[in-house]
Design an enzyme around this catalytic site. Structure first.
Site, PDB file in Angstrom:
ATOM      1  N   LYS A 149       0.832  -1.214   0.000  1.00  0.00           N
ATOM      2  CA  LYS A 149       0.000   0.000   0.000  1.00  0.00           C
ATOM      3  C   LYS A 149       0.862   1.257   0.000  1.00  0.00           C
ATOM      4  CE  LYS A 149      -3.201   3.058   0.463  1.00  0.00           C
ATOM      5  NZ  LYS A 149      -4.155   3.412  -0.609  1.00  0.00           N
TER       6      LYS A 149
ATOM      7  N   CYS B 185      -2.412  11.179   0.177  1.00  0.00           N
ATOM      8  CA  CYS B 185      -1.821   9.848  -0.053  1.00  0.00           C
ATOM      9  C   CYS B 185      -0.348   9.973  -0.399  1.00  0.00           C
ATOM     10  CB  CYS B 185      -2.548   9.135  -1.204  1.00  0.00           C
ATOM     11  SG  CYS B 185      -4.294   9.016  -0.971  1.00  0.00           S
TER      12      CYS B 185
HETATM   13  N1  SAJ Z   1      -0.014  14.741 -10.089  1.00  0.00           N
HETATM   14  C1  SAJ Z   1       0.971  15.250 -10.937  1.00  0.00           C
HETATM   15  N2  SAJ Z   1       1.287  14.560 -12.068  1.00  0.00           N
HETATM   16  C2  SAJ Z   1       0.646  13.389 -12.391  1.00  0.00           C
HETATM   17  C3  SAJ Z   1      -0.357  12.889 -11.515  1.00  0.00           C
HETATM   18  C4  SAJ Z   1      -0.672  13.591 -10.367  1.00  0.00           C
HETATM   19  O1  SAJ Z   1       1.560  16.298 -10.675  1.00  0.00           O
HETATM   20  O2  SAJ Z   1       0.944  12.815 -13.428  1.00  0.00           O
HETATM   21  C5  SAJ Z   1      -0.320  15.478  -8.861  1.00  0.00           C
HETATM   22  C6  SAJ Z   1      -1.766  15.937  -8.807  1.00  0.00           C
HETATM   23  O3  SAJ Z   1      -1.885  17.234  -9.338  1.00  0.00           O
HETATM   24  C7  SAJ Z   1      -2.028  15.939  -7.299  1.00  0.00           C
HETATM   25  C8  SAJ Z   1      -1.130  14.835  -6.770  1.00  0.00           C
HETATM   26  O4  SAJ Z   1      -0.154  14.580  -7.783  1.00  0.00           O
HETATM   27  O5  SAJ Z   1      -1.657  17.159  -6.726  1.00  0.00           O
HETATM   28  C9  SAJ Z   1      -1.837  13.527  -6.405  1.00  0.00           C
HETATM   29  O6  SAJ Z   1      -2.595  13.165  -7.506  1.00  0.00           O
HETATM   30  P1  SAJ Z   1      -3.218  11.660  -7.616  1.00  0.00           P
HETATM   31  O7  SAJ Z   1      -3.847  11.568  -8.970  1.00  0.00           O
HETATM   32  O8  SAJ Z   1      -2.211  10.674  -7.235  1.00  0.00           O
HETATM   33  O9  SAJ Z   1      -4.428  11.663  -6.580  1.00  0.00           O
HETATM   34  P2  SAJ Z   1      -4.468  11.107  -5.101  1.00  0.00           P
HETATM   35  O10 SAJ Z   1      -3.460  11.745  -4.244  1.00  0.00           O
HETATM   36  O11 SAJ Z   1      -5.893  11.188  -4.675  1.00  0.00           O
HETATM   37  O12 SAJ Z   1      -4.047   9.570  -5.251  1.00  0.00           O
HETATM   38  C10 SAJ Z   1      -5.022   8.557  -5.231  1.00  0.00           C
HETATM   39  C11 SAJ Z   1      -4.372   7.324  -4.648  1.00  0.00           C
HETATM   40  N3  SAJ Z   1      -5.408   6.352  -4.417  1.00  0.00           N
HETATM   41  C12 SAJ Z   1      -5.433   5.723  -3.220  1.00  0.00           C
HETATM   42  O13 SAJ Z   1      -4.626   5.940  -2.339  1.00  0.00           O
HETATM   43  C13 SAJ Z   1      -6.507   4.755  -3.059  1.00  0.00           C
HETATM   44  C14 SAJ Z   1      -3.349   6.769  -5.615  1.00  0.00           C
HETATM   45  O14 SAJ Z   1      -2.931   5.472  -5.129  1.00  0.00           O
HETATM   46  C15 SAJ Z   1      -3.930   6.572  -6.973  1.00  0.00           C
HETATM   47  O15 SAJ Z   1      -2.895   6.122  -7.839  1.00  0.00           O
HETATM   48  C16 SAJ Z   1      -4.435   7.920  -7.471  1.00  0.00           C
HETATM   49  O16 SAJ Z   1      -5.474   8.339  -6.575  1.00  0.00           O
HETATM   50  C17 SAJ Z   1      -5.037   7.753  -8.860  1.00  0.00           C
HETATM   51  O17 SAJ Z   1      -4.355   7.072  -9.661  1.00  0.00           O
HETATM   52  O18 SAJ Z   1      -6.096   8.324  -9.108  1.00  0.00           O
END
Ligand code: SAJ
Length: 477
Positions: A232, A290
């Protein structure tokens, strides 16, 4: 594997009654999905009757879901299982002793992001409550994200201390980390593969029995409890690492005067048997609850769950922690781009008004936890600049005034800085925006590759974009 435990489980028969501690974004959908399984007779949702959350008890027992936001299918499913008498919410933790299995879905935030030590107090209280009413042959499962080593460490110790029973002998103990995303809670639980890690084989098997009936597309992936904890935290660590790699590449492209998005498309074009290049997107930083913390859980895991000394190159930092530092640098880079652009038109940051577009940490969401725009705003204030914030979804945030009126926020602004890729911002019109700022050469800094640079440069903006080395030194029109 302990024969005694297996005997106790066999005597108890299949799981019929389940408890879920923590009526939040993880616990409620988990509970209603358990309740909707025919072979389970009853699910109890345990909720402390506290001033802040006690209201949930009556709400849930009235068939109403206390969660905000749109969660497809959740309201209907909760009403259905409550009406059928298969799910009820109670503050009476002694009823735990009626159950065959108990899961804990209690949040583990960082008390102070600076010290990166997770606050397990709420989880510990939940574990203590379970321990108090634990009976032989029961299964206990932690769903919260925890530091590797917690299930077989802190959790096992508290449960044994409170119950006088022995984990792996008198009761089963496992970790099954949640992988839910707000907005698709039920779907994630049913369709994502479910990591299920027991402290021993009997515990793993019992936990598989609990989760398998809930899955539709997802498969159960059994492993040890510590491996589940590492899975995780590592799955988020790896995502953070991939983002950091894209961010570092963007900084290189800026320095080399090239467009990172050309490079990204080029890299992404390498496909074929066994070839993967999961290049993610550079941006203004990484927020959320996360990715900003799970790396540190994994790193602490080495101290807590380490069985033998870690063999790692001397004087080399963990690439995972380095990735965190690169991602946490991006708001500073946005600040540097802002000051450099202002200087191109003879302005100083301390005398400037900056309009921040986007407070949420993720596109088209109102979730602003650990948003990268927050440190950026603090840097502006520190420098003496005036900062105004626009966000169409985040309506309020402690000590920060957030407007949903874009024209008011960009009025007379020297710089407009995009921090979140909300869809509203993709329609920004250069001429209109320039007119609103009232500046001859307003600055536009794009942190999420939202706008086309040429339109803004042509309208007289001083443009800077993350990774846009090909445009960041353009001629000012
Ligand atoms: N981000 C970037 N570049 C990317 C992707 C994201 O800068 O290519 C930034 C986003 O702007 C944000 C941050 O990273 O500020 C996090 O984005 P995220 O899409 O990872 O969203 P989270 O933090 O909600 O991550 C969740 C997590 N899910 C769980 O913990 C169950 C993560 O494991 C998932 O991979 C992610 O969602 C997902 O893929 O949607």
């Amino acid at each position: 594997m302990s024969d005694k435990l297996q005997k106790l489980l066999d005597e108890r028969g299949s799981i019929k009654k389940i408890g879920v501690l923590g009526m939040g974004y993880v616990g409620i959908p988990a509970a209603v999905l358990f309740a909707d399984v025919d072979k389970f007779d009853l699910v109890l949702g345990f909720q402390r009757d506290s001033p802040s959350s006690g209201y949930k008890i009556d709400m849930i027992n009235g068939g109403e879901c206390p969660l905000k936001g749109d969660e497809p299918g959740l309201d209907e499913l909760l009403a259905k299982v409550v009406k059928a008498g298969k799910f009820e919410c109670t503050p009476d933790f002694s009823r735990i002793s009626e159950l065959d299995a108990v899961t804990l879905a209690i949040q583990t935030p960082f008390a102070d992001p600076k010290d990166l030590i997770p606050d397990f107090s709420a989880l510990k209280e939940g574990i203590r409550n379970v321990g108090k009413y634990l009976k032989p042959g029961m299964l206990v499962v932690l769903e919260s994200t925890v530091t590797p080593g917690t299930t077989e460490g802190m959790a096992k110790d508290i449960l044994e201390e409170e119950s006088g029973l022995k984990a792996g002998v008198d009761f089963a103990l496992a970790h099954a980390p949640e992988r839910v995303m707000v907005g698709r809670l039920l779907q994630n639980i049913q369709e994502h593969d479910r990591i299920v890690g027991g402290m021993d084989e009997a515990s793993t098997k019992r936990a598989v029995e609990l989760y398998e009936p809930v899955l539709t597309k997802g498969q159960v992936i059994p492993m040890s409890a510590t491996a589940a904890e590492v899975t995780k935290t590592a799955e988020n660590t790896f995502r953070d690492l991939q983002i950091a790699a894209a961010n570092q590449l963007a900084l290189y492209c800026e320095a080399m005067g090239i467009n990172v998005y050309d490079v990204r498309a080029g890299i992404d074009s390498l496909k074929g048997e066994g070839i993967t290049r999961a290049i993610l997107w550079p941006g203004a930083g990484v927020g959320g609850h996360c990715l900003t913390k799970d790396t540190y859980h994994l790193e602490r895991g080495i101290q807590i769950a380490g069985k033998t000394p870690l063999d790692f190159p001397d004087a080399v930092d963990s690439i995972y922690v380095t990735a965190r530092h690169v991602n946490d640098f991006m708001p500073k880079h946005m600040y540097n781009l802002t000051t450099a652009a202002l200087e191109r038109v003879g302005k100083k940051i301390e005398d400037s008004k900056v309009a921040i577009l986007g407070w949420a940490f993720i596109n088209d969401s109102d979730d602003a936890r650990n948003a990268p725009s927050e440190p950026y705003r603090e840097m502006l204030l520190e420098a003496g600049a005036e900062a105004r914030v626009h966000d169409p979804h985040v309506l309020k945030y402690p000590d920060v005034e957030i407007s949903q009126e874009l024209s008011a926020v960009v009025q007379d602004a020297d710089a407009v800085v995009i921090f979140t890729g909300h869809k509203n911002y993709f329609e920004l019109d250069p001429a209109e925006l320039k007119q609103l700022t009232g500046q001859e050469h307003p600055v536009l800094v794009d942190g999420r590759n939202v706008v086309g640079p040429d339109g803004f440069i042509g309208a007289g903006f001083v443009y800077k974009g993350i990774g846009r080395g090909d445009k960041n030194s353009h001629q000012i029109k």
